[in-house]
Motif scaffolding. Sequence first.
Motif: not given
Lengths: 258, 84
Positions: A136, A138, B9, B15-20, B28, B30
């Motif tokens: 996922v 954003n 959110r 913030s900006e992020w990626v969830i694995y 992660e 960003i």
Amino acid sequence: MANPTTNFGWVMPTSTDLVTDLPADFAVFGQAVDTSMADLKGGTTGQVLSKTTNTDMDFTWVTTDDTNAIQNAIVDAKGDLIGATAADTPARLAVGTNGQVLTADSTAATGLKWATPAAGGKVLQVVQGTTTTNVVSNSSAFADTTLTASITPSATTSKILVLISHPATAKTNGNASNRVGFKLFRGSTEVAYFSEYGAFTNSALTWIGSYSFNYLDSPNTTSATAYKTQFNNGQNVAEVSVQHADRISSIILMEIGA
Amino acid sequence: MATNGEVLRFLCPDSEWVIYDNDFDKIEWIKGEPITKAEFEAGFAKVDAWKTKEEIAAIAAKEAAQAKFEALGLTANDLKALGL
């Protein structure tokens, strides 16, 4: 002894013949022998007798040509072939290696050579990679989808047909503008930017759908080469995801011979 | 139940992020400062409470609007006829 003789039917004098008849009897006998042996007369040095017809004692003297016959010693090993380097000049062509085919080559001594068949226009190998890891994002920064596969081309001239399927791509309803982009990478090199406004709905709604991409790449290498996809959320709002609900995505790499 | 994305959110709007793999430990980050796992886990209750509050407010606003319509002698069909 039978009279006439068993094999040739020559008539000989008999014990009851008058002595005065013997010269004539021997003349008959001698002429018969002479006639039977007529074909054995003549010939020259080196000639051999050859049957002219199926009739008994029907022969002809003929010349043999052993000096120009192909000799056994011309071949040395299993698979050797006999070719020619010029008119009336036979020569040995050693066997090739397994899988090679005989090919005409005017620059070769015999005009022939063993060569590996060209591997063109066909699928040489197929590799698949899959993932079910939900990711996922954003962020507008591109991140790995975890979908990857590696292939080692057999020739630098080969092309790699890349077939990609992300069947469970999603956007959340947190914003009207969140959208998904996809890129294909060969190693760290971006080779294709497939979609920038994927799943864009212009409404704050949940969307789940399939994205598939194809790309024909020319890696120009025989080293192991990894392909992977990356994705992003183009608007930096709400979320987008791949492998939604842990559903599978796949990448298939097909090496196509030049 | 709030999702991971909703929690992040809510707690880290810039913030900006990626969830694995739906795993906090595989996030992660960003852009922006990472939050702690405890803050993240506590965020689910906060988001759920906020969503409940939002739903209640929405229902109240709808009821207030309907009351105004009725006071004016209007109905939902009247609004449709006006193209609203």
